[in-house]
Design an enzyme around this catalytic site. Structure first.
Site, PDB file in Angstrom:
ATOM      1  N   HIS A  75       0.887  -1.237  -0.003  1.00  0.00           N
ATOM      2  CA  HIS A  75       0.032   0.046   0.086  1.00  0.00           C
ATOM      3  C   HIS A  75       0.876   1.500   0.026  1.00  0.00           C
ATOM      4  O   HIS A  75       0.209   2.445  -0.350  1.00  0.00           O
ATOM      5  CB  HIS A  75      -0.914   0.018   1.134  1.00  0.00           C
ATOM      6  CG  HIS A  75      -2.334   0.096   0.970  1.00  0.00           C
ATOM      7  ND1 HIS A  75      -2.947   0.237  -0.470  1.00  0.00           N
ATOM      8  CD2 HIS A  75      -3.422   0.285   1.753  1.00  0.00           C
ATOM      9  CE1 HIS A  75      -4.183   0.508  -0.411  1.00  0.00           C
ATOM     10  NE2 HIS A  75      -4.557   0.417   0.962  1.00  0.00           N
ATOM     11  N   TYR A  86      -3.576   8.517   6.408  1.00  0.00           N
ATOM     12  CA  TYR A  86      -4.090   7.052   6.087  1.00  0.00           C
ATOM     13  C   TYR A  86      -4.589   6.932   4.825  1.00  0.00           C
ATOM     14  O   TYR A  86      -5.101   7.972   4.349  1.00  0.00           O
ATOM     15  CB  TYR A  86      -4.752   6.357   7.123  1.00  0.00           C
ATOM     16  CG  TYR A  86      -3.982   6.063   8.382  1.00  0.00           C
ATOM     17  CD1 TYR A  86      -3.281   4.842   8.698  1.00  0.00           C
ATOM     18  CD2 TYR A  86      -3.825   7.072   9.354  1.00  0.00           C
ATOM     19  CE1 TYR A  86      -2.431   4.578   9.692  1.00  0.00           C
ATOM     20  CE2 TYR A  86      -3.605   6.694  10.597  1.00  0.00           C
ATOM     21  CZ  TYR A  86      -2.336   5.567  10.892  1.00  0.00           C
ATOM     22  OH  TYR A  86      -1.533   5.373  11.975  1.00  0.00           O
TER      23      TYR A  86
END
Length: 179
Positions: free
Chosen positions: A20, A66
């Protein structure tokens, strides 16, 4: 004129080498190449580095929000640096493509990526550039879920190829940067 390059990833040491965070890894490579140093910018919800590439001012930004809340940081930076949509590039992982695949395009969908979805929703437009970097999808029996997969570290084989892969991604965006 300023160009804004946003790497999608998660803050924190535990995420540094995860799939990610490939957007952050590409930005780290760019910053290293062009002598940029990241610094915290809490009101932009990010850390950023300013570099010059081919006489072009470029802001490299790693959101601290995030992945799923990336849009908040992109909008804050867009306003702060007065960047047009055409001068925004978002770099993200792509589980729908095999490791090593690179795609650079504008005006496209999210491909199921929540960080891209959130960015498009917050900006109220998908008229920005995306560099999608294939990280593959788990395909072996008993494969972990997608979330676990993108939050896991690269395999040993992938780590051996990672620098070349990041270089391939950088070369793909050089024309957009004016190189």
């Amino acid at each position: 004129m300023v160009k804004l390059v946003v790497g999608i990833g998660n803050p924190g040491r535990q995420y540094v080498w995860t799939r990610h965070n490939i957007g952050f890894l590409l930005l780290d490579s760019l910053a290293s190449r062009f002598l940029g140093a990241f610094r915290e910018a809490p009101r932009l919800y990010a850390s950023f580095a300013k570099v010059e590439i081919s006489s072009e001012a470029v802001v490299l930004m790693k959101p601290t929000t995030y992945v799923n809340l990336t849009g908040k940081a992109v909008l804050a930076a867009k306003k702060f640096f007065d960047v047009s949509m055409e001068d925004i590039l978002v770099v993200a992982d792509d589980i729908n493509r095999e490791f090593g695949f690179v795609r650079f395009r504008q005006d496209c969908g999210s491909g199921g990526h929540n960080g891209i979805k959130n960015t498009t929703q917050i900006l109220q437009s998908n008229h920005y550039w995306q560099l999608r970097l294939g990280v593959g999808r788990p395909s072996y029996p008993g494969a972990e879920g997608v979330a676990d997969y993108v939050l896991s570290s690269f395999s040993l084989n992938e780590k051996e190829k990672l620098n070349d892969f990041l270089e391939k991604g950088i070369e793909e965006i050089f024309p957009w940067l004016g190189c």
